[in-house]
Design a protein around this motif. Structure first.
Motif: not given
Length: 257
Positions: A237-257
């Protein structure tokens, strides 16, 4: 003299316990619920978990998942992605407030999950999409109103017992019974009811302060109708690293692994 000292110590202990009991009961159900939601909700979180599916006969299947979540200005986002085994790797679930999308790599297809479908099971587990959302980012305060029933002891913990009643028609459960630890504000046990019948129970274990936040390192959901269980075991678990908003897009979702 010794007997008098013992009596005085007993009286002091009773006074302290009474004061603590009154202090605990001074909380309202809504305040307890708000504290619990606040503890569970994190601005930025990345974690890796092992998901163990246990059948009613005791056979087990293991999966590995990664979860990214982010809360900003009241906007809640979460991405869950399966890492292993190969037959589910790349499958992902994207949640943003009340919207959900599921990506299935074998079909190369992303589909939006309608409100009614949120009550279905998530990838064959004993957690529904609704459960994943509440436990992952949203909490319970948006959908339920809390009444403090009593202060109890549960598994050696002082806990608030809450009765949660839905405030809208969009949830699957008629009510929830929740035991919330009075020290670190995490749910110790959640009983899920449908039409007054107990259908599922969530237990949390191995509570520890990680990176300054109390965390349950294992969750276990039991389906009382099927007899199956799902365990979520925290590996990282990591609570300290800021996550890029681009992670939460359908485009990123469809990249799979």
């Amino acid at each position: 003299m010794r007997k008098r000292l013992i009596v005085m110590m007993l009286v002091a202990a009773m006074v302290f316990a009474g004061g603590l009991f009154n202090q605990l009961n001074a909380m309202t159900g809504q305040e307890v619920l708000e504290n619990m939601d606040e503890t569970m909700r994190v601005d930025n979180k990345y974690m890796e978990q092992e998901m163990v599916l246990v059948s009613s006969r005791g056979s087990e299947r293991s999966r590995e998942i990664a979860t990214w979540s982010r809360v900003e200005a009241g906007n809640e986002q979460m991405l869950v992605r399966f890492l292993a085994p190969a037959d589910v790797a790349g499958t992902g679930l994207l949640m943003e407030d009340d919207d959900m999308w599921l990506y299935l790599p074998e079909l190369n297809n992303t589909r939006r999950i309608a409100g009614s479908a949120k009550q279905g099971d998530f990838m064959g587990s004993d957690l529904s999409y609704e459960d994943m959302e509440a436990l992952g980012t949203a909490g319970f305060g948006n959908d339920y109103q809390a009444e403090l029933v009593e202060v109890v002891e549960f598994e050696g913990h002082e806990a608030y017992k809450l009765d949660l009643i839905p405030v809208n028609d969009g949830v699957a459960y008629s009510n929830l019974e929740v035991k919330v630890d009075s020290e670190f504000w995490l749910p110790l046990k959640i009983d899920y009811y449908e039409a007054g019948e107990l259908v599922k129970t969530l237990l949390t274990f191995d509570h520890a302060e990680l990176y300054g936040r109390w965390t349950a390192q294992m969750l276990e959901m039991t389906d009382h109708e099927s007899g199956s269980q799902t365990r979520l075991i925290l590996n990282e678990v990591d609570y300290n690293t800021e996550i890029d908003p681009g992670v939460f897009t359908t485009r990123n979702l469809e990249r799979g692994l």
